[in-house]
Design a protein around this motif. Structure first.
Motif, PDB file in Angstrom:
ATOM      1  N   ARG A   8      54.216 -12.266 100.507  1.00 24.24           N
ATOM      2  CA  ARG A   8      52.783 -11.555 100.418  1.00 24.24           C
ATOM      3  C   ARG A   8      52.395 -11.197  99.516  1.00 24.24           C
ATOM      4  O   ARG A   8      51.245 -11.742  99.488  1.00 24.24           O
ATOM      5  CB  ARG A   8      52.617 -10.162 100.970  1.00 24.24           C
ATOM      6  N   PHE A   9      52.869 -10.279  98.720  1.00 27.52           N
ATOM      7  CA  PHE A   9      52.086 -10.250  96.952  1.00 27.52           C
ATOM      8  C   PHE A   9      51.888 -11.459  95.642  1.00 27.52           C
ATOM      9  O   PHE A   9      51.774 -11.607  94.678  1.00 27.52           O
ATOM     10  CB  PHE A   9      52.188  -8.922  96.858  1.00 27.52           C
ATOM     11  N   GLY A  10      53.356 -12.519  95.803  1.00 29.54           N
ATOM     12  CA  GLY A  10      52.814 -13.825  95.425  1.00 29.54           C
ATOM     13  C   GLY A  10      53.613 -13.042  94.037  1.00 29.54           C
ATOM     14  O   GLY A  10      54.355 -14.116  92.754  1.00 29.54           O
ATOM     15  N   PHE A  11      54.872 -12.874  93.641  1.00 30.62           N
ATOM     16  CA  PHE A  11      56.179 -12.380  93.237  1.00 30.62           C
ATOM     17  C   PHE A  11      57.332 -12.824  93.309  1.00 30.62           C
ATOM     18  O   PHE A  11      57.764 -13.455  94.649  1.00 30.62           O
ATOM     19  CB  PHE A  11      56.475 -11.320  93.353  1.00 30.62           C
ATOM     20  N   PRO A  12      57.391 -13.710  92.162  1.00 35.15           N
ATOM     21  CA  PRO A  12      58.424 -15.141  91.822  1.00 35.15           C
ATOM     22  C   PRO A  12      59.553 -14.657  92.758  1.00 35.15           C
ATOM     23  O   PRO A  12      60.020 -13.518  91.925  1.00 35.15           O
ATOM     24  CB  PRO A  12      58.016 -16.096  91.160  1.00 35.15           C
ATOM     25  N   HIS A  13      60.597 -15.081  93.230  1.00 37.00           N
ATOM     26  CA  HIS A  13      62.397 -15.071  93.797  1.00 37.00           C
ATOM     27  C   HIS A  13      62.899 -16.261  94.484  1.00 37.00           C
ATOM     28  O   HIS A  13      61.892 -17.461  94.492  1.00 37.00           O
ATOM     29  CB  HIS A  13      62.455 -13.744  94.477  1.00 37.00           C
ATOM     30  N   GLU A  14      64.006 -16.591  93.885  1.00 41.39           N
ATOM     31  CA  GLU A  14      64.712 -17.793  94.975  1.00 41.39           C
ATOM     32  C   GLU A  14      66.127 -17.245  95.882  1.00 41.39           C
ATOM     33  O   GLU A  14      66.925 -16.732  94.829  1.00 41.39           O
ATOM     34  CB  GLU A  14      65.596 -18.419  93.331  1.00 41.39           C
ATOM     35  N   VAL A  15      66.214 -17.637  95.789  1.00 41.49           N
ATOM     36  CA  VAL A  15      67.377 -16.774  97.596  1.00 41.49           C
ATOM     37  C   VAL A  15      68.411 -18.260  97.123  1.00 41.49           C
ATOM     38  O   VAL A  15      67.545 -19.288  96.809  1.00 41.49           O
ATOM     39  CB  VAL A  15      66.983 -17.146  99.014  1.00 41.49           C
ATOM     40  N   ILE A  16      69.082 -17.889  96.777  1.00 38.33           N
ATOM     41  CA  ILE A  16      70.743 -18.752  95.666  1.00 38.33           C
ATOM     42  C   ILE A  16      71.471 -18.224  96.420  1.00 38.33           C
ATOM     43  O   ILE A  16      72.396 -17.004  97.380  1.00 38.33           O
ATOM     44  CB  ILE A  16      70.163 -18.319  94.572  1.00 38.33           C
ATOM     45  N   GLY A  17      72.706 -19.523  96.672  1.00 39.97           N
ATOM     46  CA  GLY A  17      73.624 -19.142  97.628  1.00 39.97           C
ATOM     47  C   GLY A  17      74.968 -18.760  96.707  1.00 39.97           C
ATOM     48  O   GLY A  17      75.470 -18.403  95.248  1.00 39.97           O
ATOM     49  N   ARG A  18      76.746 -19.258  97.180  1.00 38.48           N
ATOM     50  CA  ARG A  18      77.548 -18.816  96.212  1.00 38.48           C
ATOM     51  C   ARG A  18      78.314 -19.352  95.502  1.00 38.48           C
ATOM     52  O   ARG A  18      77.874 -19.235  94.020  1.00 38.48           O
ATOM     53  CB  ARG A  18      79.147 -18.328  97.405  1.00 38.48           C
ATOM     54  N   GLN A  19      77.878 -20.847  95.245  1.00 39.56           N
ATOM     55  CA  GLN A  19      76.978 -21.604  93.824  1.00 39.56           C
ATOM     56  C   GLN A  19      77.415 -20.913  93.327  1.00 39.56           C
ATOM     57  O   GLN A  19      77.266 -21.543  91.437  1.00 39.56           O
ATOM     58  CB  GLN A  19      77.936 -22.754  94.563  1.00 39.56           C
ATOM     59  N   ALA A  20      75.320 -21.351  93.226  1.00 36.02           N
ATOM     60  CA  ALA A  20      74.698 -20.796  92.557  1.00 36.02           C
ATOM     61  C   ALA A  20      75.775 -19.974  91.504  1.00 36.02           C
ATOM     62  O   ALA A  20      74.924 -19.399  90.719  1.00 36.02           O
ATOM     63  CB  ALA A  20      73.247 -21.079  93.396  1.00 36.02           C
TER      64      ALA A  20
END
Length: 228
Positions: A158-170
């Protein structure tokens, strides 16, 4: 006129440094050397994304379970519960949707500028090489655990903070030594950490600043001051 700042931890030294930068005469007082109090045992984390209100229902609903858990994060003496009740009722009242939205907006406004302000301060004091640029990870064993923290991610969206969901390999590519039990993670590129949680020269340098004659850290005998 001299401005007196009491407490030479990270907050006090930063305030003293900024006042000095604005041309004010500053006296920084502490009973110990700079950074030897609460700031000594720190995580050295610039947690840009950690502004979630503690009064979120997803948090306080876990309190009974935490209190029953011998290793839980909450420990309250039963005899203290009656005195705590008024505070706890105010805490619950702060979980109203309108109040939560206000708290989230205020926290986001502060944290949105925290990294830039910190980097500027480190550059001014010659400490820019002390901060990492690797970001940080929030770890989850599985998707269910991740979904339980979904309100955090939604607020960041909502507030535009960057983030990235990653899986086990990453995750393994970034942190090979992490347990195989970790199945998901969220990477926060803006979150940083200091390379040395307590650099012996960092806070004294910040306290003294670029013009040593205008700011000084002075030990204060414990008996002559009241510390809360």
């Amino acid at each position: 006129m001299t401005t007196v700042v009491i407490g030479a931890g990270i907050i006090g030294t930063a305030i003293a440094h900024d006042l000095q930068r604005r041309g004010q005469q500053v006296l920084l007082l502490d009973r110990d050397a700079p950074g030897r109090g609460a700031s000594f045992g720190n995580m050295a984390s610039i947690a840009v994304t950690e502004f979630m209100p503690a009064s979120r229902p997803s948090v306080w609903k876990q309190i009974p379970g935490w209190m029953l858990d011998p290793e839980g994060p909450v420990r309250i003496r039963p005899s203290y519960m009656p005195r705590l009740l008024p505070w706890f009722l105010r805490f619950i009242a702060a979980s109203r949707p309108s109040k939560l939205r206000a708290l989230e907006a205020e926290g986001a406004a502060l944290c949105a500028r925290s990294l830039d302000d910190t980097l500027a301060l480190l550059r001014e004091t010659g400490l820019e090489n002390q901060i990492s640029d690797e970001g940080c990870l929030s770890l989850y064993t599985d998707e269910a655990e991740f979904k339980a923290d979904r309100d955090h991610i939604e607020i960041l969206d909502r507030f535009g903070f960057p983030h990235e969901v990653i899986g086990r390999q990453a995750i393994k590519a970034l942190e090979p030594e992490l347990s195989d039990k970790i199945g998901m993670a969220v990477r926060f590129p803006q979150n940083r950490s200091m390379r040395d949680p307590y650099s012996p020269n960092a806070l004294p340098r910040l306290a003294v600043g670029s013009t040593p004659a205008r700011s000084q850290a002075s030990p204060v005998p414990t008996a002559s001051a009241r510390w809360c």
